[in-house]
Design a protein around this motif. Structure first.
Motif, PDB file in Angstrom:
ATOM      1  N   SER A 172     -34.233   6.649  38.869  1.00  5.25           N
ATOM      2  CA  SER A 172     -33.036   5.903  39.293  1.00  5.25           C
ATOM      3  C   SER A 172     -31.817   6.318  38.476  1.00  5.25           C
ATOM      4  CB  SER A 172     -33.248   4.389  39.121  1.00  5.25           C
ATOM      5  OG  SER A 172     -34.375   3.971  39.818  1.00  5.25           O
ATOM      6  N   GLU A 206     -31.149   7.466  27.277  1.00  5.65           N
ATOM      7  CA  GLU A 206     -32.570   7.227  27.527  1.00  5.65           C
ATOM      8  C   GLU A 206     -33.245   6.932  26.186  1.00  5.65           C
ATOM      9  OE1 GLU A 206     -35.040   7.033  30.000  1.00  5.65           O
ATOM     10  OE2 GLU A 206     -36.269   6.798  28.198  1.00  5.65           O
ATOM     11  N   ARG A 211     -41.154   6.642  34.285  1.00  6.00           N
ATOM     12  CA  ARG A 211     -42.565   6.432  34.643  1.00  6.00           C
ATOM     13  C   ARG A 211     -43.060   7.456  35.658  1.00  6.00           C
ATOM     14  NH1 ARG A 211     -45.009   3.393  30.872  1.00  6.00           N
ATOM     15  NH2 ARG A 211     -43.531   1.844  30.134  1.00  6.00           N
ATOM     16  N   PHE A 267     -46.740   9.140  46.181  1.00  3.95           N
ATOM     17  CA  PHE A 267     -46.631   9.015  47.623  1.00  3.95           C
ATOM     18  C   PHE A 267     -45.145   8.965  47.991  1.00  3.95           C
ATOM     19  CE2 PHE A 267     -47.621   4.693  45.877  1.00  3.95           C
ATOM     20  CZ  PHE A 267     -46.440   4.054  46.151  1.00  3.95           C
ATOM     21  N   THR A 298     -32.929   0.732  33.823  1.00  4.10           N
ATOM     22  CA  THR A 298     -33.908   0.655  32.730  1.00  4.10           C
ATOM     23  C   THR A 298     -35.350   0.497  33.213  1.00  4.10           C
ATOM     24  OG1 THR A 298     -33.099  -1.611  32.597  1.00  4.10           O
ATOM     25  CG2 THR A 298     -32.390  -0.135  30.874  1.00  4.10           C
ATOM     26  N   TRP A 336     -39.129  -0.220  34.614  1.00  2.96           N
ATOM     27  CA  TRP A 336     -40.221  -1.186  34.500  1.00  2.96           C
ATOM     28  C   TRP A 336     -41.192  -0.786  33.402  1.00  2.96           C
ATOM     29  CZ3 TRP A 336     -45.343   0.430  35.490  1.00  2.96           C
ATOM     30  CH2 TRP A 336     -45.472   1.714  36.049  1.00  2.96           C
ATOM     31  N   LYS A 356     -53.643   5.449  47.001  1.00  2.00           N
ATOM     32  CA  LYS A 356     -53.418   6.815  46.516  1.00  2.00           C
ATOM     33  C   LYS A 356     -54.519   7.204  45.523  1.00  2.00           C
ATOM     34  CE  LYS A 356     -50.365   7.211  43.273  1.00  2.00           C
ATOM     35  NZ  LYS A 356     -49.190   7.391  42.404  1.00  2.00           N
ATOM     36  N   GLN A 409     -33.912  -7.147  26.297  1.00  2.00           N
ATOM     37  CA  GLN A 409     -32.604  -6.625  25.919  1.00  2.00           C
ATOM     38  C   GLN A 409     -31.508  -7.227  26.811  1.00  2.00           C
ATOM     39  OE1 GLN A 409     -31.512  -2.446  26.372  1.00  2.00           O
ATOM     40  NE2 GLN A 409     -30.433  -2.607  24.430  1.00  2.00           N
ATOM     41  N   CYS A 466     -36.101  -0.047  39.559  1.00  2.00           N
ATOM     42  CA  CYS A 466     -36.969  -1.150  39.121  1.00  2.00           C
ATOM     43  C   CYS A 466     -36.320  -2.039  38.059  1.00  2.00           C
ATOM     44  CB  CYS A 466     -38.302  -0.605  38.627  1.00  2.00           C
ATOM     45  SG  CYS A 466     -39.290   0.072  39.965  1.00  2.00           S
ATOM     46  N   VAL A 490     -39.896  -1.677  43.046  1.00  2.00           N
ATOM     47  CA  VAL A 490     -39.819  -0.858  44.270  1.00  2.00           C
ATOM     48  C   VAL A 490     -40.459   0.515  44.054  1.00  2.00           C
ATOM     49  CG1 VAL A 490     -37.777  -1.876  45.392  1.00  2.00           C
ATOM     50  CG2 VAL A 490     -37.469  -0.139  43.608  1.00  2.00           C
ATOM     51  N   VAL A 513     -40.301   4.914  44.701  1.00  2.00           N
ATOM     52  CA  VAL A 513     -39.319   5.933  44.300  1.00  2.00           C
ATOM     53  C   VAL A 513     -38.210   6.083  45.353  1.00  2.00           C
ATOM     54  CG1 VAL A 513     -39.045   8.424  43.876  1.00  2.00           C
ATOM     55  CG2 VAL A 513     -40.940   7.182  42.830  1.00  2.00           C
TER      56      VAL A 513
HETATM   57  C1  LIG Z   1     -49.719   2.680  39.119  1.00  2.00           C
HETATM   58  C2  LIG Z   1     -48.392   3.005  39.753  1.00  2.00           C
HETATM   59  C3  LIG Z   1     -48.295   4.102  40.598  1.00  2.00           C
HETATM   60  C4  LIG Z   1     -47.104   4.360  41.262  1.00  2.00           C
HETATM   61  N1  LIG Z   1     -47.078   5.398  42.147  1.00  2.00           N
HETATM   62  C5  LIG Z   1     -45.972   5.585  42.903  1.00  2.00           C
HETATM   63  C6  LIG Z   1     -45.961   6.576  43.935  1.00  2.00           C
HETATM   64  O1  LIG Z   1     -46.949   7.290  44.140  1.00  2.00           O
HETATM   65  N2  LIG Z   1     -44.835   6.683  44.708  1.00  2.00           N
HETATM   66  C7  LIG Z   1     -43.734   5.885  44.521  1.00  2.00           C
HETATM   67  O2  LIG Z   1     -42.762   6.001  45.280  1.00  2.00           O
HETATM   68  N3  LIG Z   1     -43.707   4.952  43.507  1.00  2.00           N
HETATM   69  C8  LIG Z   1     -44.794   4.807  42.710  1.00  2.00           C
HETATM   70  N4  LIG Z   1     -44.771   3.881  41.700  1.00  2.00           N
HETATM   71  C9  LIG Z   1     -43.490   3.179  41.405  1.00  2.00           C
HETATM   72  C10 LIG Z   1     -42.561   4.110  40.579  1.00  2.00           C
HETATM   73  O3  LIG Z   1     -43.160   4.350  39.320  1.00  2.00           O
HETATM   74  C11 LIG Z   1     -41.183   3.452  40.423  1.00  2.00           C
HETATM   75  O4  LIG Z   1     -40.612   3.281  41.723  1.00  2.00           O
HETATM   76  C12 LIG Z   1     -40.234   4.321  39.593  1.00  2.00           C
HETATM   77  O5  LIG Z   1     -40.778   4.568  38.313  1.00  2.00           O
HETATM   78  C13 LIG Z   1     -38.869   3.616  39.446  1.00  2.00           C
HETATM   79  O6  LIG Z   1     -38.022   4.445  38.701  1.00  2.00           O
HETATM   80  P1  LIG Z   1     -36.914   3.819  37.725  1.00  2.00           P
HETATM   81  O7  LIG Z   1     -36.076   4.952  37.275  1.00  2.00           O
HETATM   82  O8  LIG Z   1     -36.248   2.671  38.384  1.00  2.00           O
HETATM   83  O9  LIG Z   1     -37.729   3.223  36.489  1.00  2.00           O
HETATM   84  P2  LIG Z   1     -38.578   3.976  35.359  1.00  2.00           P
HETATM   85  O10 LIG Z   1     -39.409   5.044  35.924  1.00  2.00           O
HETATM   86  O11 LIG Z   1     -39.256   2.869  34.611  1.00  2.00           O
HETATM   87  O12 LIG Z   1     -37.471   4.634  34.428  1.00  2.00           O
HETATM   88  C14 LIG Z   1     -36.659   3.836  33.610  1.00  2.00           C
HETATM   89  C15 LIG Z   1     -36.218   4.630  32.382  1.00  2.00           C
HETATM   90  O13 LIG Z   1     -35.356   3.822  31.586  1.00  2.00           O
HETATM   91  C16 LIG Z   1     -35.718   3.938  30.212  1.00  2.00           C
HETATM   92  N5  LIG Z   1     -35.339   2.701  29.529  1.00  2.00           N
HETATM   93  C17 LIG Z   1     -35.925   1.477  29.648  1.00  2.00           C
HETATM   94  N6  LIG Z   1     -35.271   0.580  28.884  1.00  2.00           N
HETATM   95  C18 LIG Z   1     -34.270   1.260  28.261  1.00  2.00           C
HETATM   96  C19 LIG Z   1     -33.265   0.874  27.345  1.00  2.00           C
HETATM   97  N7  LIG Z   1     -33.167  -0.385  26.925  1.00  2.00           N
HETATM   98  N8  LIG Z   1     -32.402   1.807  26.909  1.00  2.00           N
HETATM   99  C20 LIG Z   1     -32.506   3.106  27.327  1.00  2.00           C
HETATM  100  N9  LIG Z   1     -33.443   3.520  28.201  1.00  2.00           N
HETATM  101  C21 LIG Z   1     -34.309   2.609  28.670  1.00  2.00           C
HETATM  102  C22 LIG Z   1     -37.222   4.131  30.259  1.00  2.00           C
HETATM  103  O14 LIG Z   1     -37.689   4.720  29.055  1.00  2.00           O
HETATM  104  C23 LIG Z   1     -37.391   5.019  31.489  1.00  2.00           C
HETATM  105  O15 LIG Z   1     -37.284   6.381  31.167  1.00  2.00           O
HETATM  106  C24 LIG Z   1     -45.948   3.580  41.010  1.00  2.00           C
HETATM  107  C25 LIG Z   1     -46.038   2.503  40.123  1.00  2.00           C
HETATM  108  C26 LIG Z   1     -47.249   2.196  39.519  1.00  2.00           C
HETATM  109  C27 LIG Z   1     -47.370   0.976  38.656  1.00  2.00           C
END
Ligand SMILES: Cc1cc2nc3c(=O)[nH]c(=O)nc-3n(C[C@H](O)[C@H](O)[C@H](O)COP(=O)(O)OP(=O)(O)OC[C@H]3O[C@@H](n4cnc5c(N)ncnc54)[C@H](O)[C@@H]3O)c2cc1C
Length: 417
Positions: free
Chosen positions: A20, A39, A47, A55, A195, A197, A275, A366, A391, A396, A398
């Motif tokens: 995101s 980051e 994640r 997927f 940030t 999940w 998956k 935070q 998230c 949600v 990806v």
């Molecule tokens: C078991 C599992 C399997 C999944 N498989 C899929 C899949 O196959 N397909 C799919 O579409 N989705 C999948 N997902 C969901 C997917 O992981 C999320 O949709 C995705 O990670 C969301 O991205 P994001 O950037 O919002 O959050 P994140 O991936 O959590 O990235 C957030 C970033 O912010 C950083 N951060 C957090 N707090 C701070 C802070 N205070 N200061 C600075 N940095 C910070 C973190 O270190 C991280 O790098 C899965 C989830 C789970 C639980």
């Protein structure tokens, strides 16, 4: 050490470098905004970088992340600070003053990732990227596809002789043991919270006995076990005794849709388990798999995937919330539930149980400390000058994260006009 850094007028701060944050930063930068992307980890990707495949297409995470890393590398408008967090926010819409703190990496930009430092290092640390299922050296590459591709030193995990050996081994003078934390302040016109999940803590559910058996793992541990870069090189083996499991149970809603834990549905857990059934099937064509669920939720575009998996005759679906998991002497576990359709008590002995733990907002504490507006579960709400996406805003997948990140970037670029 504190320093003031001037940010160009109208600059945007993106907090969190997962899919995101990367998307929001690039969308804003590619229309000409100056962007600071911070980051807290030593690498970008969040994640998604920890998934084996994702997927809907079941491609490796590198296929989605690397193109974004290239775009970041090629765009001088995005300035990235890893190992950095927000300490304080003041001001208001159109003009925020944000104090940030960067932790020392102890490895500078001379690093070529040759690995000589790790070869010389005898000290080890738990590998948090693999949820503690293996160890890395105290000086380590965060993972095989890390960006930026640079080592990190965990100084606390290293003896004094170890530190000297690491320094002596580097012929590029990349090890800087005197690096310090740095505080700096930026003036920005808007902030995007991306940030993400964190996995819900499985030890919070006493009845699921996560700590009582190595046969009980979480869905994210399964991602790492199945990954070629994971602790077993992609073999799904039971932690502890490395047994090749012949039977598996998926425990859906492990903590989700439960007012004592996470009251909401994490949206992706059913799809994640479907998956992961493909991961198992690829390695163990005959394995018996049981899925315990409350409801199966595979919205819209994911229905077809669900139908394909449900056609597998070695996968049994039991509608019933798991009441208990008990450790057995042979290293396996028994999963107990009441079948809500037949009323029968089901006791299934399996070699491995996977808890489908949900996603909770990573910056919940935070956000409260900084006084950000959140809902009751800690998901960040937008306000006039700030936006939340992915998230950080809602549990949600990806694709939806990308869409909300684009919307957040739209809002952020308008705030600075
Ligand atoms: C078991 C599992 C399997 C999944 N498989 C899929 C899949 O196959 N397909 C799919 O579409 N989705 C999948 N997902 C969901 C997917 O992981 C999320 O949709 C995705 O990670 C969301 O991205 P994001 O950037 O919002 O959050 P994140 O991936 O959590 O990235 C957030 C970033 O912010 C950083 N951060 C957090 N707090 C701070 C802070 N205070 N200061 C600075 N940095 C910070 C973190 O270190 C991280 O790098 C899965 C989830 C789970 C639980």
């Amino acid at each position: 050490m504190t320093d003031e850094r001037s940010a160009p007028a109208g600059a945007v701060l993106v907090v969190g470098g997962g899919i995101s944050g990367l998307t929001a930063a690039l969308e804003a930068a590619e229309v000409g905004k100056d962007v600071f992307l911070i980051e807290k980890n030593p690498y970008l990707g969040g994640r998604v970088a920890q998934l084996n495949q994702y997927f809907p297409k079941l491609c490796p995470p590198s296929c989605g992340l690397e193109i974004n890393f290239q775009r970041i590398k090629n765009n001088r408008k995005v300035r990235v600070h890893t190992m950095t967090e927000v300490k304080n926010v003041s001001g208001g819409p159109g003009s925020y003053q944000v104090t940030l703190e960067s932790k020392p990496r102890y490895i500078n930009n001379n690093c070529t990732t040759c690995g000589a430092c790790a070869d010389a290092c005898n000290d080890e640390r738990d590998n948090d990227f693999n949820f503690g299922m293996d160890k890395t050296k105290a000086v380590y590459k965060p993972h095989d596809h890390a960006f930026p591709m640079k080592y990190v030193l965990d100084k606390d995990a290293c003896s004094a002789e170890g530190l000297q050996a690491i320094k002596d081994a580097c012929k590029y003078d990349a090890v800087d043991l005197d690096m310090q934390s740095k505080e700096f302040t930026l003036d920005v016109s808007s902030i995007v919270w991306a940030t993400g999940w964190q996995p819900y803590d499985p030890t919070n559910m006493d009845n699921l006995n996560f700590n009582e058996s190595n046969a009980i793992i979480t869905n994210m541990m399964m991602e790492r076990l199945a990954s070629p870069g994971g602790p077993t090189g992609g073999k799904i083996l039971r932690p502890g005794d490395n047994k090749e499991p012949e039977s598996f149970a998926f425990v859906q809603c492990a903590g989700s849709r439960d007012e004592n834990h996470l009251e909401y549905c994490s949206y992706i857990c059913c799809m994640a388990s479907f998956k992961q059934i493909t991961y198992i099937r690829e390695r163990y064509p005959e394995a018996k798999i049981t899925v315990f669920y409350i409801d199966l939720r595979t919205p819209g575009k994911y229905e077809k995937f669900r139908e394909e998996i449900m056609a597998d005759e070695n996968v049994t679906f039991v509608k019933g919330k798991v009441a208990d998991i008990t450790a057995e002497d042979d290293g396996g576990v028994t999963v107990v539930a009441e079948n809500a359709v037949t009323g029968e008590k089901v006791q299934e002995k399996v070699d491995m149980a996977i808890l489908a733990t949900g996603m909770e907002p990573a910056a919940k504490e935070q956000a409260a400390a900084l006084g950000l507006a959140t809902d009751d579960n800690g998901f960040i709400l937008a306000d006039e000058g700030m936006a939340a996406c992915g998230c950080a805003k809602k549990a949600v997948d990806v694709v939806t994260s990308g869409q909300s990140a684009t919307a957040a970037a739209m809002k952020a670029i308008q705030a600075g006009r």
